[in-house]
Design a protein around this motif. Structure first.
Motif, PDB file in Angstrom:
ATOM      1  N   THR A  21     -57.705 -66.124 -42.264  1.00  0.00           N
ATOM      2  CA  THR A  21     -58.983 -66.269 -42.389  1.00  0.00           C
ATOM      3  C   THR A  21     -59.028 -66.447 -40.805  1.00  0.00           C
ATOM      4  OG1 THR A  21     -59.036 -67.742 -43.635  1.00  0.00           O
ATOM      5  CG2 THR A  21     -60.634 -67.441 -42.403  1.00  0.00           C
ATOM      6  N   LYS A  54     -59.978 -63.055 -38.235  1.00  0.00           N
ATOM      7  CA  LYS A  54     -60.894 -62.934 -38.070  1.00  0.00           C
ATOM      8  C   LYS A  54     -61.512 -63.458 -37.083  1.00  0.00           C
ATOM      9  CE  LYS A  54     -60.316 -60.830 -43.426  1.00  0.00           C
ATOM     10  NZ  LYS A  54     -60.565 -60.628 -44.290  1.00  0.00           N
ATOM     11  N   LEU A  73     -67.154 -67.161 -47.701  1.00  0.00           N
ATOM     12  CA  LEU A  73     -66.519 -68.523 -47.394  1.00  0.00           C
ATOM     13  C   LEU A  73     -67.572 -69.783 -48.118  1.00  0.00           C
ATOM     14  CD1 LEU A  73     -63.805 -67.840 -44.419  1.00  0.00           C
ATOM     15  CD2 LEU A  73     -63.797 -67.122 -47.564  1.00  0.00           C
ATOM     16  N   PRO A  77     -65.332 -70.935 -41.321  1.00  0.00           N
ATOM     17  CA  PRO A  77     -64.750 -69.996 -42.182  1.00  0.00           C
ATOM     18  C   PRO A  77     -63.516 -70.924 -42.572  1.00  0.00           C
ATOM     19  CG  PRO A  77     -64.826 -69.184 -40.125  1.00  0.00           C
ATOM     20  CD  PRO A  77     -65.590 -70.621 -39.708  1.00  0.00           C
ATOM     21  N   VAL A  78     -62.587 -71.352 -40.930  1.00  0.00           N
ATOM     22  CA  VAL A  78     -61.154 -71.254 -41.546  1.00  0.00           C
ATOM     23  C   VAL A  78     -61.290 -72.514 -42.282  1.00  0.00           C
ATOM     24  CG1 VAL A  78     -58.394 -72.226 -40.122  1.00  0.00           C
ATOM     25  CG2 VAL A  78     -60.420 -70.219 -39.406  1.00  0.00           C
ATOM     26  N   ALA A 134     -61.330 -71.421 -46.011  1.00  0.00           N
ATOM     27  CA  ALA A 134     -61.084 -70.721 -46.354  1.00  0.00           C
ATOM     28  C   ALA A 134     -59.761 -72.339 -46.856  1.00  0.00           C
ATOM     29  CB  ALA A 134     -60.327 -70.322 -45.493  1.00  0.00           C
TER      30      ALA A 134
END
Ligand SMILES: *Cc1c(COP(=O)(O)O)cnc(C)c1O
Length: 424
Positions: free
Chosen positions: A77, A80, A90, A300-301, A304
């Motif tokens: 992730t 990106k 996500l 997002p990380v 994830a």
């Protein structure tokens, strides 16, 4: 590099050398080791010493350090982009994973820490109930926002006093402090104060040591909230996905009006959340008048890492049973060793969470917890660190089992505990 030198250096630049106070080992009168890396159930300091880790980052690491699935999700992730400031799929995916587990809550909003989750939940509850007064329970910790850094004042029905310098009295006066597992203390506050619209509680308290609610107490609390139109916030930042896959619900079947999550749902990264019925949650901006926001919210990380953790949980049907068995093995073992040495010990387990108090009094609330012999605790803690076992450096914290621990690891810890207690 030595622990001592690294800690001295840190203290020159960071207050107390730490970014969260309990890490400084002040409560046990020693100095922290400085971490080089973690690996599964173990953590390593800069001198190369290895410790069996019962702290697990204070809860988030249900699958231990460097879990391959979580690590891979984070790395792919991150490649990106680290943050967008715009919605990504996500966030919805993690939202669905959590909401699927709780059929009585409809919506969730992500934030970056447990403190933000409870702070925002309280603002939302106040906005919804249109009342400023809140009740919290002595010994419960809900992060470090102003309204929640309040301890009991003198007399059961007086409002709380601040438990930190810098918290305005004018804010603390809206927070009333009740006694855990004591429904009369709640009724007494409500009798004299009509402006209470919110009650917040850790249904399984993990921040005064591990002290679970009594079922009848929580049932009555739910009933009182219903009768008085009070918003009940269950703070499951620690117990969520830790005590069981359903947090406290597994044990009590109590439905919160708002639940807060943190720790495990971020899998070791900065994610937390608060969730509730649509009717309440839709009062949040941009739909409603309760303002709440965050630059890195739903990162997002972090999402994830959370998705990878929760997916693993859903794919491991015996996970909590196995973790609980290890927690029971450890605490029963501790109890045996203590009684052989005529040391009083209370033990408690809820899923992967465990607690132990050096007292012969059953611990039902914070006052009971304070009867623990802190001198013995400190000596025990320091002894265990020296033997390569990392337990939380305060009597008033919870221990955590991770999925990378084995029966052999527990035997190792018990052997060490025997050695330490024999020499107390
Ligand atoms: C850890 C914790 C918090 C605060 O979370 P942070 O991420 O440290 O801000 C709030 N409530 C409970 C029950 C917790 O255990």
């Amino acid at each position: 590099m030595t622990n001592k030198n690294e800690f001295l250096e840190a203290q020159k630049f960071i207050p107390g050398g730490v970014n969260s106070p309990v890490r400084a080992f002040i409560n046990v009168g020693s100095e922290p080791f400085i971490v080089e890396k973690g690996d599964g159930a173990y953590i390593y300091d800069v001198e190369g010493n290895k410790y069996l880790d019962f702290v697990q980052s204070w809860g988030p690491l249900l699958f231990g350090h460097c879990d391959e699935d979580i690590e891979n999700a984070v790395i792919s992730t991150a490649k990106k982009g680290l943050s967008f400031g715009a919605p990504s799929p996500l966030e919805t995916k993690l939202a669905k994973l959590i909401l699927d587990d709780f059929n009585y809550i409809d919506k969730i909003r992500f934030v970056s820490s447990g403190t933000e989750a409870t702070m925002s939940a309280i603002r939302l509850a106040r906005g919804y109930s249109k009342k400023d007064g809140i009740i919290k329970f002595e010994g419960c910790y809900h992060g470090h926002s102003d309204s929640l850094l309040v301890k009991a004042g003198s007399g059961a029905t007086t409002f709380g006093t601040t438990s930190s310098a810098g918290v305005p009295k004018d804010i603390a006066k809206h927070t009333f402090v009740a006694t855990y597992n004591d429904i009369e203390s709640v009724k007494n506050i409500l009798k004299e104060n009509k402006d209470i619209g919110t009650i917040i509680i850790e249904p399984i308290a993990g921040n005064m040591g591990l002290v679970p609610s009594k079922k009848e107490f929580l049932d009555e609390l739910r009933q009182i909230c219903d009768e008085n139109k009070i918003v009940l916030i269950l703070d499951e930042v620690m117990s969520g996905y830790r005590a069981s896959a359903l947090g406290s619900y597994e044990f009590y079947k109590i439905k919160a009006d708002i639940i807060t999550f943190g720790k495990v749902i971020g899998g070791g990264l900065n994610a937390a959340a608060f969730a509730g019925k649509k009717e309440i949650m839709d009062n949040l901006s941009p739909l409603g008048g309760v303002y709440q926001a965050g630059t890195l919210s739903g990162n997002p990380v972090a999402m994830a890492a959370g998705i990878a953790s929760l997916t693993k949980i859903k794919n491991s049907p015996n996970l909590y049973k196995n973790l609980e068995n290890l927690a029971i093995k450890f605490t029963n073992g501790l109890k045996d060793i203590a009684s052989k040495n005529k040391i009083p010990l209370q033990i408690c387990v809820r899923g992967s969470m465990f607690g132990y108090f050096f007292t012969d009094k059953e611990v039902l609330n914070f006052k009971d917890a304070l009867t623990s012999n802190l001198d013995i605790f400190s000596k025990f803690h320091t002894g265990m660190i020296n033997e390569g076992v990392f337990l939380a450096p305060s009597q008033f914290e919870t221990g955590f089992i991770c999925s990378k621990m084995s029966e052999e690891d527990i035997d190792f810890a018990l052997n060490k505990a025997q050695k330490v207690m024999d020499n107390l």
